[in-house]
Scaffold this motif. Structure first.
Motif, mmCIF file in Angstrom:
data_model
loop_
_atom_site.group_PDB
_atom_site.id
_atom_site.type_symbol
_atom_site.label_atom_id
_atom_site.label_comp_id
_atom_site.label_asym_id
_atom_site.label_seq_id
_atom_site.Cartn_x
_atom_site.Cartn_y
_atom_site.Cartn_z
ATOM 1 N N MET A 1 46.333 27.607 77.905
ATOM 2 C CA MET A 1 47.415 28.492 77.476
ATOM 3 C C MET A 1 48.208 27.911 76.316
ATOM 4 S SD MET A 1 47.377 31.352 79.050
ATOM 5 C CE MET A 1 48.985 31.932 78.549
ATOM 6 N N ALA A 2 47.982 26.647 75.981
ATOM 7 C CA ALA A 2 48.786 26.003 74.932
ATOM 8 C C ALA A 2 48.784 26.776 73.612
ATOM 9 C CB ALA A 2 48.313 24.568 74.721
ATOM 10 N N PRO A 3 47.641 27.312 73.149
ATOM 11 C CA PRO A 3 47.657 28.022 71.860
ATOM 12 C C PRO A 3 48.445 29.331 71.884
ATOM 13 C CG PRO A 3 45.412 27.359 72.471
ATOM 14 C CD PRO A 3 46.260 27.174 73.677
ATOM 15 N N PHE A 4 48.806 29.818 73.079
ATOM 16 C CA PHE A 4 49.457 31.119 73.190
ATOM 17 C C PHE A 4 50.940 31.009 73.501
ATOM 18 C CE2 PHE A 4 45.091 31.512 75.015
ATOM 19 C CZ PHE A 4 44.514 32.164 73.935
ATOM 20 N N ARG A 5 51.516 29.819 73.307
ATOM 21 C CA ARG A 5 52.914 29.634 73.699
ATOM 22 C C ARG A 5 53.851 30.565 72.936
ATOM 23 N NH1 ARG A 5 55.295 25.643 76.975
ATOM 24 N NH2 ARG A 5 57.352 26.468 77.452
ATOM 25 N N ALA A 6 53.603 30.750 71.641
ATOM 26 C CA ALA A 6 54.488 31.607 70.841
ATOM 27 C C ALA A 6 54.436 33.054 71.317
ATOM 28 C CB ALA A 6 54.111 31.522 69.365
ATOM 29 N N GLN A 7 53.230 33.548 71.642
ATOM 30 C CA GLN A 7 53.087 34.949 72.045
ATOM 31 C C GLN A 7 53.654 35.213 73.440
ATOM 32 O OE1 GLN A 7 50.626 33.046 70.841
ATOM 33 N NE2 GLN A 7 49.431 34.136 69.296
ATOM 34 N N THR A 8 53.800 34.166 74.265
ATOM 35 C CA THR A 8 54.227 34.369 75.648
ATOM 36 C C THR A 8 55.655 33.908 75.914
ATOM 37 O OG1 THR A 8 53.255 32.224 76.265
ATOM 38 C CG2 THR A 8 51.867 34.170 76.520
ATOM 39 N N ALA A 9 56.367 33.491 74.861
ATOM 40 C CA ALA A 9 57.704 32.927 75.063
ATOM 41 C C ALA A 9 58.645 33.907 75.762
ATOM 42 C CB ALA A 9 58.289 32.498 73.721
ATOM 43 N N ALA A 10 58.528 35.194 75.452
ATOM 44 C CA ALA A 10 59.417 36.197 76.051
ATOM 45 C C ALA A 10 58.934 36.658 77.418
ATOM 46 C CB ALA A 10 59.548 37.403 75.121
ATOM 47 N N GLY A 11 57.736 36.262 77.806
ATOM 48 C CA GLY A 11 57.142 36.676 79.056
ATOM 49 C C GLY A 11 55.743 37.211 78.828
ATOM 50 N N VAL A 12 54.981 37.378 79.913
ATOM 51 C CA VAL A 12 53.601 37.821 79.781
ATOM 52 C C VAL A 12 53.174 38.545 81.055
ATOM 53 C CG1 VAL A 12 52.625 35.654 80.676
ATOM 54 C CG2 VAL A 12 51.267 37.077 79.113
ATOM 55 N N ALA A 13 52.304 39.530 80.892
ATOM 56 C CA ALA A 13 51.672 40.197 82.024
ATOM 57 C C ALA A 13 50.232 39.732 82.110
ATOM 58 C CB ALA A 13 51.726 41.714 81.860
ATOM 59 N N VAL A 14 49.681 39.759 83.306
ATOM 60 C CA VAL A 14 48.265 39.433 83.478
ATOM 61 C C VAL A 14 47.599 40.628 84.139
ATOM 62 C CG1 VAL A 14 48.816 38.189 85.621
ATOM 63 C CG2 VAL A 14 46.592 37.865 84.522
ATOM 64 N N ALA A 15 46.536 41.133 83.497
ATOM 65 C CA ALA A 15 45.812 42.292 84.018
ATOM 66 C C ALA A 15 44.825 41.825 85.077
ATOM 67 C CB ALA A 15 45.083 43.011 82.883
ATOM 68 N N CYS A 16 44.901 42.407 86.257
ATOM 69 C CA CYS A 16 44.048 41.978 87.364
ATOM 70 C C CYS A 16 43.473 43.188 88.075
ATOM 71 C CB CYS A 16 44.845 41.113 88.344
ATOM 72 S SG CYS A 16 43.833 40.506 89.715
#
Length: 433
Positions: A1-16
């Motif tokens: 997940m390290a490369p995605f830190r900027a995109q997830t700073a405000a929060g993130v959803a995971v599709a399951c």
């Protein structure tokens, strides 16, 4: 997940979906988010394609919520697709998630595509004769419908995710369509052992996709350099470039310039077919554009010794109400401050031939500064059928129009700030000659 830190700073959803791949991703994302101090929630979609799907989605949402990942189940209640079912299900899933995400304070969503998915995508596209773009397969980061799609598991084989899901102790949803050989992807999956014996392992195919991605990025950089240095893009939704500079480009780069220009100016989500682009490039090369050609909602013509690409006036979308803001023709965005009542009596649509005539009569020919093919497709605001504002030529009739701005939808920064600048439609200024 390290490369995605900027995109997830405000929060993130995971599709399951509840299947082993996405269940593993959901649990991994839950644990990562706890350690990183980032908001993470789950979302599962019932496509309405199987009788048991609603209960599966609800059960998946409940189990994930009980195990530390607050999860929402989304249910589709529209018409059931009869053709291209897997593609239709994908469209339904993205649309439902995009609508749900629009109510959240973030726009990033994690998807569980893995190394085997990447390999299957490469093989499918190879069978369709895809070029560099198709063979670069799925990107770790991409955008769709206002969402930022993140795929952190592309380097991992499916077998590892299956073990992760099994060790969680949670029940796994098995979708029977994943074994249905009516689908090309399933048939390829069933050939995986034979392909691996010949060296076409998922790992090697994923490595090929990575190489194609590097090649694609290099070609796109060359395209963007041409756009930055040779293309004049206008906020009214058209561009021009010198044919001499264009014809000096390598063929692949030239086709990419045309592809992106046609897609963006035509307001289309996908580029036109390569065969059509090649025919257009050849017409430019031999000087046979004549009165112009149409392609994917655009008009391509010669204008003042340059190549002009603009929206085809006859194909624009019908007018839409403003209601505090609007997107028209998939290209222009209206920014109107205040609530939805502002501009409720206004519509935005194409100026049209009659509108061009009306503007000529009332505004001393200011519209003639623009290329002829551009004029009829200009966005115009109307009240009760009467033109009250044409922002891109600085025209405004007498009478109150709510303050606001209009701009072309955001594209690559290579197009320049002028292309995407906001123009007012309440304080008109004469367009420079």
């Amino acid at each position: 997940m390290a490369p995605f830190r900027a995109q997830t700073a405000a929060g993130v959803a995971v599709a399951c979906s509840g299947g082993p791949d996405s269940l593993a991703l959901a649990l991994l994302a839950r644990d990562w988010a706890r350690e990183a101090g980032i908001v993470c929630v789950g979302v599962t979609v019932d496509h309405g394609l199987r009788p048991e799907a609603p209960s599966e989605a609800d059960r998946t949402a409940r189990l994930l919520s009980e195990n530390g990942l607050p999860t929402t189940a989304l249910h589709y209640d529209g018409p059931v697709p009869r053709r291209d079912i897997q593609a239709a299900a994908r469209q339904i899933r993205y649309r439902l998630i995009a609508d749900w995400l629009s109510t959240q304070p973030f726009s990033a969503v994690l998807l569980a595509h893995h190394q085997d998915d990447q390999a299957e995508t490469v093989l499918l596209r190879l069978a369709r004769g895809s070029g560099v773009d198709g063979l670069s397969a799925m990107a770790p980061v991409s955008g769709r419908d206002g969402m930022t799609l993140l795929r952190p598991l592309l380097a991992f084989p499916k077998s590892r995710l299956e073990v992760t899901a099994r060790l969680s102790g949670l029940p796994v949803v098995i979708d029977p369509s994943n074994r249905n050989e009516a689908f090309a992807r399933v048939r390829l999956r069933n050939l995986s052992d034979a392909l691996a014996a010949e060296g076409l392992t998922p790992k090697r195919l994923a490595e090929t996709a990575a190489r194609m991605t590097r090649a694609r990025d290099a070609l796109d950089a060359a395209r963007d350099h041409f756009v930055e240095t040779e293309v004049t893009a206008d906020a009214a939704g058209f561009l021009t470039f010198a044919p001499e500079a264009f014809l000096n480009l390598p063929e692949e780069v030239a086709l990419r310039v045309l592809s992106q220009a046609v897609r963006v100016l035509g307001g289309r989500p996908y580029p036109p077919r390569e065969a059509h682009l090649i025919a257009l490039q050849e017409a430019i090369a031999v000087g046979t554009l004549g009165g112009g050609r149409t392609l994917a909602g655009t008009k391509v013509a010669e204008w003042r010794g340059r190549i002009l690409i603009c929206r085809e006036g006859a194909g624009v979308d019908p007018p839409v109400p403003v209601h505090g803001g609007a997107v028209w023709d998939s290209r222009f965005i209206l920014h109107v401050p205040g609530n939805g009542a502002v501009g409720a009596d206004l519509q935005i649509g194409a100026l049209g031939r009659e509108g061009v005539t009306e503007i000529r009569r009332s505004d001393a020919g200011c519209i003639d500064v623009l290329p002829g093919p551009v004029r009829t497709g200009l966005p115009a605001l109307r009240r009760n059928g009467r033109i009250v504002s044409v922002p891109h030529i600085g025209y405004q009739a007498e009478g109150a129009v709510p303050g606001g701005e209009i701009s072309f939808r955001a594209v690559s920064t290579a197009w320049g700030e002028d292309f995407q600048r906001r123009l007012p439609f309440s304080n008109p200024a004469a367009r420079p000659m």
